[in-house]
Scaffold this motif. Structure first.
Motif, short mmCIF file in Angstrom:
data_model
loop_
_atom_site.label_atom_id
_atom_site.label_comp_id
_atom_site.label_asym_id
_atom_site.label_seq_id
_atom_site.Cartn_x
_atom_site.Cartn_y
_atom_site.Cartn_z
N LEU A 278 0.88 -1.17 0.00
CA LEU A 278 0.00 0.00 0.00
C LEU A 278 0.91 1.21 0.00
O LEU A 278 1.80 1.34 0.82
CB LEU A 278 -0.92 0.02 1.23
N PRO A 280 1.27 5.68 -0.57
CA PRO A 280 0.50 6.84 -0.10
C PRO A 280 -0.71 7.11 -0.99
O PRO A 280 -0.78 6.64 -2.13
CB PRO A 280 1.51 7.99 -0.21
N PRO B 99 5.82 2.75 3.97
CA PRO B 99 5.57 2.95 2.54
C PRO B 99 4.25 3.66 2.25
O PRO B 99 4.13 4.39 1.28
CB PRO B 99 5.57 1.53 1.99
N GLU B 102 4.22 8.57 4.42
CA GLU B 102 5.59 9.03 4.27
C GLU B 102 6.04 9.98 5.37
O GLU B 102 7.22 10.18 5.57
CB GLU B 102 5.74 9.74 2.93
N ARG B 360 6.61 17.19 -0.32
CA ARG B 360 7.16 16.14 0.54
C ARG B 360 8.64 16.05 0.29
O ARG B 360 9.09 16.13 -0.85
CB ARG B 360 6.52 14.80 0.19
N VAL B 362 10.49 13.62 0.31
CA VAL B 362 10.87 12.48 -0.52
C VAL B 362 10.86 12.85 -2.00
O VAL B 362 11.51 12.19 -2.80
CB VAL B 362 9.94 11.27 -0.30
N ASP B 363 10.10 13.88 -2.36
CA ASP B 363 10.06 14.29 -3.77
C ASP B 363 11.13 15.32 -4.10
O ASP B 363 11.30 15.65 -5.26
CB ASP B 363 8.69 14.92 -4.10
#
Lengths: 380, 613
Positions: A278, A280, B99, B102, B360, B362-363
């Motif tokens: 799964l 986000p 996952p 985040e 975010r 992470v981006d």
């Protein structure tokens, strides 16, 4: 009192416990579930290598998917605002939510794989030839429906994985010449994957495709018997000793039960060990790089990378078309029922070549394609 | 059964092994599920779309501080301020990243940024870094290039029209190459510009016509020594750094002599707002002689310019071509964001930051091998080293470097920017900033503008913070005669304040008008009028008993931590003194008087005693 329960039992099971062969034959004829089998089967049918149980496993997996799917439907809300949160509810508050979702997810992947293996087994043994042409075509239809069910189910968690896999998939549909855009619009109900697409995929996944699949499965099983049972046993040499036919109870039924039990145990073990992925919440403004379709379409995506039309549309369509017309063109009947008969070397080589080709491009697309679909080693 | 064909062994092995394994696994599943708590504390805030199950483990009553008094958990839940996955029912899933989730629990910086998503005002008590960050965003001119909601660009950058009258091309070249070498307090950031970009920009800037300069004074020979004295008596050092002292709000004048042309300096001093309509500098009333003396003092500090001036080598044709290129480069580097120049519109040139809080980490690009920071820290790094996250091979970031920005300020900027979300928050959750007060109108308003009162003084929540006490309510605090004299000749009341009001030479008629405006428009309704008088003798005793002298100076005794009270009888309105002593310092925002409240009679006695000083 005992007679009362006896009457109820007798009304359901017309024949008692099949303790002897006569009763076993009667049971096979009179029970709804069992009458799909012949009362007596050829001993060659009982060999594991005759089918590897692939068709039966497909059916069992489908049954388990229906059961777990219904449970998931109790908690799932097909709307972009709530769908992903439903996944959280399944994970955090629904009793057995996690294991049910895992069973459904891994069962679906297993069903896609086993249905495709089943198709390969039937092809290699020449099971598509007369009188089984129509059933072969129905089987190809079932394989396509299975892929459709898996693809429509892929969107429902409404996470990044789902959203972008389906976006990629719908782009492939849209690249079909002439009708592509209209087909994509019909599928998505919008220009992009959104609220309308989610509802459509939900209805397709939970109503339209399962009803269609159930109907065709019924036809498929009926025709298996009417067309003479397994092609592998039909063309096997007669046993030199012992009876020519064996009663299906217990020889066939017990084997099937063992397969069912084994499958349930493996699936449950996998579902306890590995959680369904799964990601986000779906975010249309955040494109993963690369955006990948579900694994069974990654071969096609890999080919589409070289040419959107030839790889993404022509080759898959031609492959399915070829499978459908095949039984009406290839009418030689030599070498049926065996995996690698000299008479079918050429036909089977072509098939295995294409199967290997699809497997290679699928593996490349799955493991060796990084950002911007550039080749990369795995692990990077 | 059929003895001739017994069932193969694998059937039984597979069937029974699988059956037992399945039964065992089903029990494990049942057992695991039974470990789940049957009851969950759940907080549903429908308006925010929040489902928080934090209270299954945490008790809201244990929340430290009084934050929950203002932010009832029923209305806000937990995750709005704390982050984490509110719906989770296990500690790991609730607190950590996964996952599917985040963003782990907010760091302290992210928590403070979360305040800013609802609170739009520039300053927010309890969120010092957020407030500081918003101030820095304005002071450093970030809004010149980036659109940042709620932040207005102050007049920090000079208009560039008429630059040719002010400085030499060599100076501009040197400034563009390295502003820090010319002014350690430079506010303009350091752009990375090669000479071939600087020359056209200089050419473009020197093509801009400005207002005509005021003709120089004819009378007498200017005297630098007198000029130096004027600079001191006019208190220029309140804003400018002069001879290494004072300043902080306006350019360092130590090197003004070698930078500015004397004619331009003279024009600025005598006719400030005609030459520079947008400057923050008040319009001093200086006589031409005084201005000439000050210019002479500045010119005495002139350092000969050793840099070669290639400007004269350019022929008119070359200059014309360079001007067109320079105009392009000027726009390309976003200069019009802060500087007015010619007809160029002031448009933000860089990406808007109004939704940065939603990004975010992470981006976002990261330095190789660096640990994942939180968003405010990422922004802080980017602000301190703008090229830190440039991708290899990509065009380097055009963002200039803000040297001298402290790590704390950089993090504050990160917090302020991470609070920006273009979010559909329900309207009643958003605390908007106080609507801007209209500046005073009419003749008094023109004087407030001329003397730039609101650059230093706060009024109605707007204006500067250089002066210690806001102007609101000043009309109820002081007496007319004193205010009239003070405006013309501002004596220092609070010896502990470094910023002293400049002596702008406010004329008597101007002072009269301003005094009327302050007394009539800036009254404080909380200060009760017409308090009865008390007894001065008792007041003197109470003054001593209360040890007021530990801060105040009166009759030669006491200290200068607080305002000197000698002469306060003519200065302070006795009603105000009574109110301050009786109702506490809350009546004056920014007042640092002790919070102790005196009984009404004692307050009246002390006020009566002070009125006689």
């Amino acid at each position: 009192m005992r007679a009362f329960f006896q009457r109820i039992r007798d009304s359901v099971f017309r024949v008692g416990w099949p303790a002897d062969e006569r009763k076993a034959l009667l049971a096979m004829r009179s029970s709804f579930l069992l009458h799909l089998h012949a009362p007596k089967v050829r001993p060659a049918s009982l060999r594991l290598a005759a089918t590897w149980g692939l068709g039966l496993l497909s059916l069992f997996l489908y049954g388990s998917l229906v059961l777990t799917g219904v449970y998931l439907m109790f908690y799932y809300i097909p709307h972009p605002d709530a769908a992903w949160r439903s996944m959280g509810d399944l994970e955090f508050v629904v009793p057995y939510g996690v294991v049910t979702r895992n069973l459904h997810r891994w069962g679906a992947h297993a069903m896609v794989a086993i249905v495709l293996l089943h198709l390969g087994r039937v092809y290699l043994t020449g099971g598509y030839k007369a009188p089984r042409e129509a059933n072969w075509v129905a089987g190809v239809g079932l394989a396509v429906l299975t892929l459709g069910l898996s693809f429509t189910g892929y969107l429902l968690p409404w996470d990044q994985l789902a959203f972008w896999a389906v976006t990629v998939g719908s782009k492939m549909v849209a690249s079909v010449p002439v009708i592509g855009d209209a087909a994509a619009l019909l599928l998505l109900g919008d220009q992009t994957v959104g609220e309308a697409a989610l509802l459509r995929f939900y209805v397709l996944h939970c109503v339209v495709l399962p009803v269609a699949l159930t109907g065709i499965v019924a036809f498929h099983l009926y025709r298996v018997r009417k067309d003479g049972g397994l092609v592998t046993s039909e063309h096997a040499p007669e046993p030199t000793e012992g009876p020519r036919l064996w009663p299906a109870w217990p020889h066939l039924i017990y084997r099937e039960l063992a397969l069912l039990a084994g499958m349930v145990a493996l699936l449950l073990a996998a579902s306890m060990l590995f959680n369904a992925p799964l990601e986000p919440l779906a975010d249309p403004t955040r494109t993963p790089n690369p955006a990948k379709a579900p694994w069974y379409f990654l071969g096609i995506q890999e080919l589409a990378h070289y040419s959107a039309f030839w790889g993404g549309v022509f080759i898959p369509a031609a492959a399915i078309g070829a499978l459908i017309v095949l039984p009406y063109l290839d009418r030689r009947t030599a070498g049926l029922g065996r995996y690698w008969p000299p008479e079918r070397r050429w036909a089977n080589s072509v098939f295995l070549f294409f199967a290997a080709f699809f497997m290679v491009v699928t593996v490349v697309g799955t493991f060796f394609r990084g950002p911007a679909w550039a080749l990369m080693w795995w692990p990077p | 059964m059929n003895d001739e064909a017994p069932l193969p062994r694998w059937t039984h092995v597979v069937f029974f092994t699988s059956l037992f394994a399945t039964i065992a696994m089903v029990f494990v599943v049942l057992y695991r599920d039974a470990q789940r708590p049957v009851e969950l504390e759940q907080r549903l805030v429908a308006a925010l779309g929040v489902v928080d199950r934090c209270e299954a483990c945490h008790d809201a009553a244990d929340h430290p501080g009084d934050t929950l008094g203002l932010h009832a958990v029923e209305r806000f839940g937990c995750t709005v301020c704390h982050g984490g996955q509110g719906a989770a029912t296990t500690a790991d899933a609730a607190h950590l990243a996964s996952p599917s989730w985040e963003r782990p629990l907010f760091t302290a910086a992210e928590r403070e940024a979360a305040c800013g998503t609802c609170h739009e005002a520039a300053t927010l008590a309890g969120a010092p870094a957020l407030s500081r960050g918003r101030a820095v965003l304005a002071e450093r001119g970030c809004v010149g290039c980036h659109e940042i909601p709620g932040i207005k660009l102050p007049e920090i950058a000079p208009d560039l029209d008429g630059l040719q009258d002010k400085v030499s091309p060599a100076w501009v070249r040197a400034w563009l190459a390295d502003p820090g070498a010319l002014n350690v307090d430079h506010r303009m950031p350091q752009f990375t510009m090669p000479d071939e970009e600087i020359d056209p920009i200089v050419a473009f800037l020197f093509s801009l016509e400005g207002p005509a300069l005021t003709p120089a004074a004819e009378a007498g020979a200017p005297d630098p020594a007198r000029g130096r004295k004027f600079v001191a008596t006019r208190r220029c050092a309140t804003c400018h750094r002069i001879e290494g002292r004072g300043g902080g709000f306006a350019p360092d004048l130590s090197l003004a002599g070698s930078k500015l042309s004397p004619a331009w300096m003279f024009s600025l001093l005598t006719d400030t707002h005609r030459l520079r309509p947008h400057t923050r500098m008040p319009g001093f009333r200086l006589s031409p002689e005084e201005a000439a003396d000050i210019v002479a003092y500045a010119a005495e500090q002139w350092v000969p310019d050793t840099a070669e001036t290639p400007w004269t080598a350019f022929s008119p044709e070359v200059k014309r071509d360079l001007t067109a290129v320079g105009r392009f480069e000027f726009i390309e580097h976003g200069c019009p964001g802060c500087h007015r120049a010619g007809d160029l519109p002031r448009a933000p040139a860089a990406m808007p930051l109004d939704d940065l809080g939603r990004r975010r980490v992470v981006d976002l690009p990261l330095a190789d091998g660096a640990a994942m920071p939180d968003l405010p820290s990422w922004i802080a790094t980017k602000v301190r080293v703008p090229t830190a996250f440039d991708l290899p091979g990509a065009t380097p970031s055009l963002m200039p470097a803000y040297r001298g920005l402290s790590p704390d300020d950089a993090l504050a900027v990160g917090i302020a920017l991470a609070s920006l979300k273009r979010s559909p928050l329900p309207g009643d959750y958003v605390i908007q900033s106080t609507p801007a007060q209209t500046p005073p109108a009419g003749p008094a308003g023109a004087l407030v503008d001329r003397y730039r009162c609101l650059e230093c003084h706060e009024l109605g929540g707007q204006g500067g913070h250089i002066a210690g006490v806001p102007l609101d309510g000043e009309g109820s605090r002081v007496q007319r005669g004193w205010l009239l004299r003070f405006l013309q000749d501002p004596v220092t009341i609070r010896m502990d304040q470094s910023a002293r009001m400049p002596v702008m030479g406010i004329s008597e008629s101007d002072a009269d008008l301003l005094t009327d405006w302050i007394l009539s428009s800036l009254a404080d309704p909380r200060i009760t009028e017409g308090e009865a008088l008390g007894d001065a003798t008792r007041g003197a005793a109470a003054y001593t008993a209360r040890a007021c002298g530990s801060c105040h100076m009166s009759r030669g005794a006491g200290t200068m931590k607080g305002p000197v009270l000698d002469g306060a009888g003519a200065r302070l309105d006795p009603d105000y003194v009574v109110t301050l002593l009786r109702d506490g310092p809350a009546v004056v925002p920014g007042e640092r008087h002790p919070a102790e409240r005196l009984p009404g009679g004692e307050a009246r006695d002390i006020a009566t005693w002070i009125a006689g000083l």
